[in-house]
Design a protein around this motif. Structure first.
Motif, PDB file in Angstrom:
ATOM      1  N   ASP A 147      -5.867  64.076  52.422  1.00 22.70           N
ATOM      2  CA  ASP A 147      -4.716  63.799  51.561  1.00 22.70           C
ATOM      3  C   ASP A 147      -4.881  64.432  50.180  1.00 22.70           C
ATOM      4  N   TRP A 148      -6.099  64.411  49.664  1.00 20.43           N
ATOM      5  CA  TRP A 148      -6.369  65.038  48.362  1.00 20.43           C
ATOM      6  C   TRP A 148      -6.048  66.522  48.425  1.00 20.43           C
ATOM      7  N   ALA A 149      -6.513  67.193  49.473  1.00 25.39           N
ATOM      8  CA  ALA A 149      -6.252  68.624  49.629  1.00 25.39           C
ATOM      9  C   ALA A 149      -4.761  68.880  49.828  1.00 25.39           C
ATOM     10  N   ARG A 150      -4.097  68.007  50.572  1.00 25.56           N
ATOM     11  CA  ARG A 150      -2.666  68.180  50.804  1.00 25.56           C
ATOM     12  C   ARG A 150      -1.882  68.121  49.496  1.00 25.56           C
ATOM     13  N   HIS A 151      -2.277  67.238  48.594  1.00 26.80           N
ATOM     14  CA  HIS A 151      -1.588  67.139  47.304  1.00 26.80           C
ATOM     15  C   HIS A 151      -1.751  68.423  46.491  1.00 26.80           C
ATOM     16  N   ILE A 152      -2.908  69.025  46.580  1.00 26.33           N
ATOM     17  CA  ILE A 152      -3.137  70.284  45.869  1.00 26.33           C
ATOM     18  C   ILE A 152      -2.280  71.387  46.479  1.00 26.33           C
ATOM     19  N   VAL A 153      -2.277  71.466  47.796  1.00 24.90           N
ATOM     20  CA  VAL A 153      -1.448  72.466  48.483  1.00 24.90           C
ATOM     21  C   VAL A 153       0.029  72.220  48.178  1.00 24.90           C
ATOM     22  N   ASP A 154       0.426  70.961  48.113  1.00 23.60           N
ATOM     23  CA  ASP A 154       1.823  70.626  47.809  1.00 23.60           C
ATOM     24  C   ASP A 154       2.232  71.092  46.409  1.00 23.60           C
ATOM     25  N   PHE A 155       1.284  71.300  45.525  1.00 25.94           N
ATOM     26  CA  PHE A 155       1.574  71.855  44.203  1.00 25.94           C
ATOM     27  C   PHE A 155       1.442  73.378  44.213  1.00 25.94           C
ATOM     28  N   MET A 156       0.392  73.876  44.852  1.00 24.72           N
ATOM     29  CA  MET A 156       0.107  75.314  44.810  1.00 24.72           C
ATOM     30  C   MET A 156       1.127  76.166  45.555  1.00 24.72           C
ATOM     31  N   LEU A 157       1.543  75.733  46.732  1.00 24.79           N
ATOM     32  CA  LEU A 157       2.446  76.561  47.525  1.00 24.79           C
ATOM     33  C   LEU A 157       3.797  76.763  46.835  1.00 24.79           C
ATOM     34  N   PRO A 158       4.451  75.699  46.354  1.00 26.35           N
ATOM     35  CA  PRO A 158       5.696  75.938  45.613  1.00 26.35           C
ATOM     36  C   PRO A 158       5.460  76.733  44.328  1.00 26.35           C
ATOM     37  N   LEU A 159       4.309  76.509  43.698  1.00 27.90           N
ATOM     38  CA  LEU A 159       3.992  77.275  42.492  1.00 27.90           C
ATOM     39  C   LEU A 159       3.876  78.759  42.823  1.00 27.90           C
ATOM     40  N   LEU A 160       3.210  79.080  43.924  1.00 30.10           N
ATOM     41  CA  LEU A 160       3.102  80.478  44.343  1.00 30.10           C
ATOM     42  C   LEU A 160       4.489  81.087  44.552  1.00 30.10           C
ATOM     43  N   MET A 161       5.357  80.357  45.207  1.00 31.08           N
ATOM     44  CA  MET A 161       6.713  80.872  45.438  1.00 31.08           C
ATOM     45  C   MET A 161       7.462  81.049  44.116  1.00 31.08           C
ATOM     46  N   TYR A 162       7.323  80.083  43.221  1.00 29.90           N
ATOM     47  CA  TYR A 162       8.011  80.144  41.931  1.00 29.90           C
ATOM     48  C   TYR A 162       7.498  81.307  41.087  1.00 29.90           C
TER      49      TYR A 162
END
Length: 169
Positions: A147-162
């Protein structure tokens, strides 16, 4: 505030968000270097699969060698340092090009994009795919960072797209 156009605020937001994820990387690096033992212990337990359901069909995957535990942990640390450095350099390049043309600002995104890709490799591929799917990390009550890693990915992936989107004019 009237001096700021929407375009300028978008650029500033990209710089700020990259600074946030860079700060996260710095904290992770600090933790890995100052509390090596605790973080090593986590990696060793996940790789050993000693706190998951000891199912003979999956425990053959376990890595029980302390030498390999240290080497894999150092690989993870190296990737985290690399991700953080790329994100910091990317933030700096974006900041330098804040007032530049749209084309120059867009070209300044290279290091940010590479840093975020490395970060996604760490937290998605290494932790969520390999840690969960191969080493059954999610079955451990104690050593589970899914879950900790998922929260990071949930921030990083949209950030990468943005960051990657060329919405500046």
């Amino acid at each position: 505030m009237n001096n700021y156009t929407t375009e300028k605020i978008i650029r500033i937001s990209k710089i700020a968000l990259m600074a946030y994820i860079s700060f996260f990387g710095l904290l992770v690096m600090y933790s890995n270097f100052t509390d090596y033992t605790t973080n090593y212990e986590y990696v060793a337990h996940v790789l050993s699969m000693d706190t998951t359901n000891n199912n003979e069909r999956t425990t053959y995957r376990a890595i029980t060698s302390p030498m390999l535990h240290h080497r894999i942990y150092w690989l993870i640390i190296t990737l985290e340092v690399t991700y953080t450095v790329y994100c910091l350099v990317g933030t700096y390049h974006l900041y330098r090009k804040l007032h530049a043309s749209a084309c120059e600002f867009h070209e300044a995104k290279k290091f940010s994009i590479m840093g975020l890709l490395i970060g996604l490799f760490i937290y998605y591929v290494c932790l969520q795919v390999v840690g969960v799917e191969w080493f059954d990390m999610d079955r451990s009550q104690t050593w589970n960072a899914k879950d900790w890693a998922r929260h990071i990915v949930d921030f990083m992936l949209p950030l990468l797209m943005y960051i990657a989107l060329k919405i500046e004019r």
